[in-house]
Write an enzyme that holds these catalytic residues in place. Structure first.
Site, PDB file in Angstrom:
ATOM      1  N   GLU A   1      -0.137   0.882   2.730  1.00 60.57           N
ATOM      2  CA  GLU A   1       0.319   2.056   2.085  1.00 60.57           C
ATOM      3  C   GLU A   1      -0.075   3.457   3.002  1.00 60.57           C
ATOM      4  OE1 GLU A   1      -0.984  -0.914   1.402  1.00 60.57           O
ATOM      5  OE2 GLU A   1       0.279  -1.449  -0.201  1.00 60.57           O
TER       6      GLU A   1
ATOM      7  N   ASN B   1      -3.598  -1.348   7.438  1.00 61.65           N
ATOM      8  CA  ASN B   1      -4.513  -0.896   7.100  1.00 61.65           C
ATOM      9  C   ASN B   1      -6.278  -0.570   8.310  1.00 61.65           C
ATOM     10  OD1 ASN B   1      -4.386  -3.774   7.716  1.00 61.65           O
ATOM     11  ND2 ASN B   1      -6.483  -3.899   6.658  1.00 61.65           N
ATOM     12  N   ILE B   2      -6.480   0.100   8.192  1.00 60.62           N
ATOM     13  CA  ILE B   2      -7.831   0.689   9.065  1.00 60.62           C
ATOM     14  C   ILE B   2      -9.364   0.487   8.153  1.00 60.62           C
ATOM     15  CG2 ILE B   2      -8.677   2.115  10.381  1.00 60.62           C
ATOM     16  CD1 ILE B   2      -5.493   3.986  10.346  1.00 60.62           C
TER      17      ILE B   2
ATOM     18  N   CYS C   1      -2.463  -2.475  -3.995  1.00 63.21           N
ATOM     19  CA  CYS C   1      -3.694  -2.268  -4.881  1.00 63.21           C
ATOM     20  C   CYS C   1      -3.770  -0.698  -5.753  1.00 63.21           C
ATOM     21  CB  CYS C   1      -5.437  -1.935  -3.708  1.00 63.21           C
ATOM     22  SG  CYS C   1      -5.414  -0.370  -3.501  1.00 63.21           S
TER      23      CYS C   1
ATOM     24  N   CYS D   1      -5.560   1.369   3.522  1.00 58.53           N
ATOM     25  CA  CYS D   1      -4.295   0.771   2.832  1.00 58.53           C
ATOM     26  C   CYS D   1      -3.150   1.173   3.735  1.00 58.53           C
ATOM     27  CB  CYS D   1      -4.227   0.515   2.011  1.00 58.53           C
ATOM     28  SG  CYS D   1      -5.534  -0.231   0.598  1.00 58.53           S
TER      29      CYS D   1
ATOM     30  N   CYS E   1      -3.391   2.346  -4.417  1.00 50.42           N
ATOM     31  CA  CYS E   1      -2.072   2.987  -3.261  1.00 50.42           C
ATOM     32  C   CYS E   1      -0.424   3.332  -4.544  1.00 50.42           C
ATOM     33  CB  CYS E   1      -1.998   1.723  -2.250  1.00 50.42           C
ATOM     34  SG  CYS E   1      -3.408   1.607  -1.280  1.00 50.42           S
TER      35      CYS E   1
HETATM   36  N1  THU Z   1      -5.106  -3.781   1.633  1.00 45.67           N
HETATM   37  C1  THU Z   1      -4.074  -2.956   2.135  1.00 45.67           C
HETATM   38  O1  THU Z   1      -3.853  -2.238   3.377  1.00 45.67           O
HETATM   39  N2  THU Z   1      -2.880  -2.850   1.210  1.00 45.67           N
HETATM   40  C2  THU Z   1      -3.201  -2.988  -0.260  1.00 45.67           C
HETATM   41  O2  THU Z   1      -2.690  -2.972  -1.008  1.00 45.67           O
HETATM   42  C3  THU Z   1      -4.403  -3.663  -0.465  1.00 45.67           C
HETATM   43  C4  THU Z   1      -5.224  -4.307   0.746  1.00 45.67           C
HETATM   44  C5  THU Z   1      -5.782  -3.578   2.846  1.00 45.67           C
HETATM   45  C6  THU Z   1      -7.364  -3.010   2.930  1.00 45.67           C
HETATM   46  C7  THU Z   1      -7.861  -4.457   3.049  1.00 45.67           C
HETATM   47  O3  THU Z   1      -7.908  -3.565   4.593  1.00 45.67           O
HETATM   48  C8  THU Z   1      -7.306  -5.145   3.513  1.00 45.67           C
HETATM   49  O4  THU Z   1      -6.302  -5.163   3.100  1.00 45.67           O
HETATM   50  C9  THU Z   1      -8.468  -6.406   2.395  1.00 45.67           C
HETATM   51  O5  THU Z   1      -8.746  -5.686   1.130  1.00 45.67           O
END
Ligand code: THU
Length: 137
Positions: free
Chosen positions: A55, A42-43, A92, A53, A95
């Site tokens: 994914e 995630n960035i 989420c 995210c 994604c």
């Molecule tokens: N996040 C992901 O990278 N993948 C997910 O499926 C859920 C959420 C990240 C987004 C954000 O940077 C952090 O998690 C908190 O929501």
């Protein structure tokens, strides 16, 4: 590729996470049908909505390099300051919708609980009756 190896790559990908706002570091490892693995993290962004995210980072890396068919994705998440993972990690909705675009119902989503265990779902289980291009008629 063995599922446990893909889980280890997702755990490793967390190290690259940029999450100074949520402190929630996520890593993903996406296996294509051709056998290549694309990792992602995630960035986040100070303006919040440009954040992406793990994914989707993995998917967009793969798509941009010409891969369009996928077997499974492993996802690992937890606090940035800890190696302990959140055993309840789940992708989420945004994604899941991106997965729907490029993957079949039997695409596997591996939610990593810890270094030795994971939960496995199909895309159909996590996004039943999802919207796709076939609805545009
Ligand atoms: N996040 C992901 O990278 N993948 C997910 O499926 C859920 C959420 C990240 C987004 C954000 O940077 C952090 O998690 C908190 O929501």
């Amino acid at each position: 590729m063995d599922i446990n190896k893909l889980c280890a790559l997702a755990i490793d990908a967390r190290k690259m996470s940029y999450a100074p706002y949520s402190y929630y570091a996520v890593g993903a490892a996406l296996l294509s049908k051709s056998g290549k693995v694309f990792t992602g993290c995630n960035i986040e962004n100070s303006a919040f909505s440009p954040s992406v995210c793990a994914e989707r980072t993995a998917f967009f890396k793969a798509i941009s390099e010409g891969e369009t068919e996928f077997e499974r994705i492993a996802i690992a998440a937890g606090n940035v300051n800890s190696e302990k993972l959140n055993a309840d990690v789940t992708p989420c909705g945004v994604c899941r919708q991106v997965m729907r675009e490029f993957c079949k119902d039997d695409f596997e989503i591996i939610c990593v609980a810890d270094t030795e265990s994971f939960k496995k779902y199909s895309l159909k289980e996590l996004l039943p009756n999802g919207f796709s291009g076939s609805n545009l008629k």
